[in-house]
Enzyme design. Structure first.
Site, PDB file in Angstrom:
ATOM      1  N   GLU A  62       0.880  -1.162   0.000  1.00  0.00           N
ATOM      2  CA  GLU A  62       0.000   0.000   0.000  1.00  0.00           C
ATOM      3  C   GLU A  62       0.921   1.216   0.000  1.00  0.00           C
ATOM      4  OE1 GLU A  62      -3.354   0.875   3.057  1.00  0.00           O
ATOM      5  OE2 GLU A  62      -2.643  -1.163   3.357  1.00  0.00           O
ATOM      6  N   ARG A 296       5.278 -13.384   9.133  1.00  0.00           N
ATOM      7  CA  ARG A 296       5.974 -12.123   8.894  1.00  0.00           C
ATOM      8  C   ARG A 296       7.246 -12.049   9.717  1.00  0.00           C
ATOM      9  NH1 ARG A 296       3.713  -7.003   9.269  1.00  0.00           N
ATOM     10  NH2 ARG A 296       1.918  -7.773   8.161  1.00  0.00           N
ATOM     11  N   LYS A 306       4.206   0.886  10.961  1.00  0.00           N
ATOM     12  CA  LYS A 306       4.244   2.216  10.338  1.00  0.00           C
ATOM     13  C   LYS A 306       3.875   3.317  11.329  1.00  0.00           C
ATOM     14  CE  LYS A 306       3.168   0.595   5.755  1.00  0.00           C
ATOM     15  NZ  LYS A 306       2.048  -0.008   5.049  1.00  0.00           N
TER      16      LYS A 306
HETATM   17  P1  ATP Z   1       2.809  -2.666   8.122  1.00  0.00           P
HETATM   18  O1  ATP Z   1       1.991  -3.558   9.005  1.00  0.00           O
HETATM   19  O2  ATP Z   1       4.232  -2.536   8.541  1.00  0.00           O
HETATM   20  O3  ATP Z   1       2.165  -1.384   7.812  1.00  0.00           O
HETATM   21  P2  ATP Z   1       1.700  -3.792   5.780  1.00  0.00           P
HETATM   22  O4  ATP Z   1       1.482  -5.254   5.688  1.00  0.00           O
HETATM   23  O5  ATP Z   1       0.521  -2.972   6.068  1.00  0.00           O
HETATM   24  O6  ATP Z   1       2.897  -3.477   6.775  1.00  0.00           O
HETATM   25  P3  ATP Z   1       1.884  -3.456   2.986  1.00  0.00           P
HETATM   26  O7  ATP Z   1       2.272  -2.241   2.266  1.00  0.00           O
HETATM   27  O8  ATP Z   1       0.491  -3.905   2.908  1.00  0.00           O
HETATM   28  O9  ATP Z   1       2.331  -3.216   4.483  1.00  0.00           O
HETATM   29  O10 ATP Z   1       2.851  -4.678   2.669  1.00  0.00           O
HETATM   30  C1  ATP Z   1       3.219  -5.080   1.383  1.00  0.00           C
HETATM   31  C2  ATP Z   1       3.649  -6.519   1.433  1.00  0.00           C
HETATM   32  O11 ATP Z   1       4.717  -6.684   2.344  1.00  0.00           O
HETATM   33  C3  ATP Z   1       2.524  -7.421   1.877  1.00  0.00           C
HETATM   34  O12 ATP Z   1       2.440  -8.502   0.975  1.00  0.00           O
HETATM   35  C4  ATP Z   1       2.923  -7.864   3.243  1.00  0.00           C
HETATM   36  O13 ATP Z   1       2.510  -9.173   3.477  1.00  0.00           O
HETATM   37  C5  ATP Z   1       4.445  -7.775   3.209  1.00  0.00           C
HETATM   38  N1  ATP Z   1       4.970  -7.473   4.542  1.00  0.00           N
HETATM   39  C6  ATP Z   1       4.698  -6.401   5.302  1.00  0.00           C
HETATM   40  N2  ATP Z   1       5.313  -6.484   6.485  1.00  0.00           N
HETATM   41  C7  ATP Z   1       6.016  -7.650   6.481  1.00  0.00           C
HETATM   42  C8  ATP Z   1       6.855  -8.327   7.424  1.00  0.00           C
HETATM   43  N3  ATP Z   1       7.113  -7.803   8.622  1.00  0.00           N
HETATM   44  N4  ATP Z   1       7.402  -9.503   7.059  1.00  0.00           N
HETATM   45  C9  ATP Z   1       7.162 -10.027   5.844  1.00  0.00           C
HETATM   46  N5  ATP Z   1       6.376  -9.459   4.918  1.00  0.00           N
HETATM   47  C10 ATP Z   1       5.801  -8.288   5.222  1.00  0.00           C
HETATM   48 MG    MG Z   2      -1.161  -3.569   4.706  1.00  0.00          MG
END
Ligand code: ATP
Ligand code: MG
Length: 589
Positions: A62, A296, A306
């Site tokens: 995102e 994760r 974030k």
């Molecule tokens: P955050 O919770 O840090 O805001 P998010 O999942 O909301 O992270 P996205 O922008 O949706 O952030 O993530 C893009 C991709 O990165 C998704 O496919 C997500 O599964 C992966 N991702 C995010 N955080 C992790 C993590 N800590 N370990 C592995 N993959 C991750």
């Molecule tokens: Mg997300």
């Protein structure tokens, strides 16, 4: 496969996702897929040639923040698998939420993925935005309505919440659940046309309010939201929900393996439901993508959310998103971490479904391993104390030679000027040596590395502060390293030095972990209470003269100290940043 000498990094290590992909390739599951040259519905792909990509994966951030180390794991995984199996990884912005997204983040994310060494197709042609599919998502929603698979619910959000049930109790059907497809279609179109207030109605999938999986209790698929979208502007006032949009994005793009983190496991039945219905209604090509979850990455001594990172930036605990202490990829880049180190890290931590709490030393070790290979050696004195060689001729200078890399003779040598006064590290001298101390103390001899053997003859001290101000010694003119007979002098201690007359004075920034405990916030509930007060020390250091010409982002090992990177624009002139020490000093604590 093991005999393929061109196998990409990590190709020899297997995991459950690779095994799934290999089984799918062996059974020819995805071999029949066709590719119409761009994302689209069945109509576009049906009569097109076979998909040239054996598998398709995607990285779908995102655009609402900077990427962090956790994302690096996902990037290395998705792009790495595509590379390994003759596939393509799509770079897709999951920008269906109109409120939080910005162009600034889009640019930073693309740059970070490139920096890690990946491309989305040979010419970066597979860059997609989920918002480009809004028309299709809307069309598919109408299709579900027409087939009786979705209905407009007009309960208030509170009522909907109340009727949802719980883990132990089934939900209750909405009174609007029996609306006819024609009524639903008319209402849904009114929603789209802006005839209703935000939140007045939602479109819901018609599945089962008694399902043991709460995610299948008629989840919302479209909501009314008057918000300006960063790409579609004010065209829409209805937006798809993430759990409805995501499977459609995957299917339109011919994704074969949709890899996500474990918290989406309970959503998989809905993912499959949406795609199965749309395929039945002739909207999507089969076989459909499959969602695969992995755990994760979490890291001790680190916060990755974030929201937490934003607060560190906004309240100025750090100096921006790219502060070298931040777990962001822009921060890691400025810190001097390397893409190769990240890829090694991703390979080493592996992929699984079990909890994945990694110590930062694992990442740091990967950086050390790569930097050890690529960083030329240099000499720097970080805590300077003057050493005067009393029997060295006044005004004389001579060259000493030091290898650029101890294991790579072909990298050659550089010259280090030697003169009567040199800087040494303060800790390399002791007035009264503790037990086992082999460096400089009155009466003891050490080798000045790449130079001469010197014997300490005395020192002077500030009478007020007690601080040592200068150390004196004599040298043996026939002891110069690399000259015949030099090794007849045996010393237990070897210390580094920089000629005072030739040294370059520079600012050096010594960064350390941002948090001083493994689980920030564990004791008080506030992660800010666990900030490491010593996470940044700014010092003035004396460097060997060749470092004057270091270019931004050039990396070096400062002998005995660690790996350092020359500052980039924005850092002050002639500055260096410590990337990582030579050895981990935290694990023992
Ligand atoms: P955050 O919770 O840090 O805001 P998010 O999942 O909301 O992270 P996205 O922008 O949706 O952030 O993530 C893009 C991709 O990165 C998704 O496919 C997500 O599964 C992966 N991702 C995010 N955080 C992790 C993590 N800590 N370990 C592995 N993959 C991750
Ligand atoms: Mg997300």
């Amino acid at each position: 496969m093991a005999n393929d000498s061109k196998a990409p990094e990590g190709a020899h290590i297997t995991n459950f996702i690779k095994q799934r992909i290999e089984a799918d390739l062996a059974s020819g599951k995805y071999a029949q897929r066709r590719w119409g040259g761009k994302p689209g519905k069945l109509e576009l792909h049906r009569d097109a040639p076979p998909d040239p990509a054996k598998i398709r994966t995607r990285f779908p951030p995102e655009p609402n923040g900077y990427l962090h180390i956790g994302h690096a794991k996902s990037i290395c995984l998705n792009f790495g698998l595509a590379k390994e199996y003759g596939g393509i990884c799509h770079m897709r912005f999951d920008d269906t939420n109109p409120e939080k997204e910005e162009q600034e983040y889009v640019d930073a994310i693309l740059e970070a993925v490139h920096w890690l060494g990946f491309q989305w197709g040979e010419k970066d042609e597979h860059l997609y935005f989920a918002s480009d599919y809004f028309d299709l998502m809307y069309e598919f929603a109408e299709c579900l309505v027409e087939h009786g698979d979705a209905y407009v619910d007009s309960q208030s959000p509170e009522e909907m919440q109340r009727h949802r049930g719980s883990f132990s109790e089934p939900g209750k059907d909405s009174p609007y659940r029996t609306r006819t497809p024609a009524e639903n279609l008319a209402l849904f179109r009114e929603m789209r046309d802006g005839r209703h207030a935000d939140g007045a109605h939602v479109l819901r999938a018609k599945i089962d309010m008694a399902s043991p999986n709460i995610n299948l209790r008629d989840p919302a698929i479209y909501r009314i939201k008057r918000a300006t979208h960063h790409r579609t502007g004010d065209k829409w006032c209805v937006y798809p929900m993430y759990t409805y949009a995501h499977p459609i994005e995957d299917a339109l793009e011919n994704i074969t393996h949709s890899i996500c983190t474990l918290e989406f496991e309970d959503q998989r039945p809905f993912y499959d439901w949406v795609l199965e219905r749309l395929a039945q209604h002739g909207m999507l090509q089969r076989p459909l993508p499959q969602q695969i979850e992995f755990s994760r990455l979490n890291m001790t001594y680190t916060v990755m959310s974030k929201r937490f990172l934003l607060k560190l930036v906004q309240e100025k605990y750090v100096d921006g998103w790219d502060d070298p202490r931040m777990p962001t990829l822009v921060g890691a880049h400025r810190r001097g971490f390397t893409p190769e180190g990240f890829r090694l890290f991703a390979e080493r931590i592996g992929v699984s479904k079990s909890d994945n709490l990694i110590d930062p030393s694992v990442l740091e070790d990967c950086m050390r391993e790569h930097l050890n290979e690529v960083a030329p050696r240099r000499v720097a004195v970080l805590d300077p104390l003057k050493l005067v060689i009393d029997n060295y001729p006044e005004g004389q200078t001579e060259e000493c030679f030091a290898p650029n890399h101890p294991q790579k003779a072909d990298w050659g040598k550089r010259s280090l000027p030697f003169s009567k006064e040199v800087w040494i590290e303060r800790e390399d001298f002791a007035e009264t040596p503790p037990k086992g101390y082999f460096r400089l103390f009155p009466g003891n001899a050490v080798r000045l590395k790449y130079g001469f053997v010197v014997r300490c003859t005395g020192y002077s001290k500030d009478s007020d502060t007690g601080e040592i101000t200068e150390v004196h010694c004599d040298y043996h003119p026939d002891s110069k390293s690399g000259t015949p007979g030099a090794d007849t002098y045996k010393t237990k201690g070897v210390i580094h030095w920089v000629s005072a007359a030739h040294a370059v004075e520079a600012e050096v920034r010594l960064y350390d972990r941002l948090f001083k405990v493994a689980t920030p916030g564990k004791a008080t509930g506030n992660y800010l209470d666990d900030l490491n007060p010593d996470s940044l020390k700014v010092i003035r250091a004396y460097l060997e003269p060749s470092l004057k010409d270091a270019k931004a982002e050039e990396r070096f090992q400062f002998e005995r100290h660690g790996y350092f990177v020359a500052g980039t624009a924005g850092d002050s002139d002639a500055s260096f940043i410590r990337t990582v020490t030579l050895r981990d000093s935290w694990t023992a604590k």
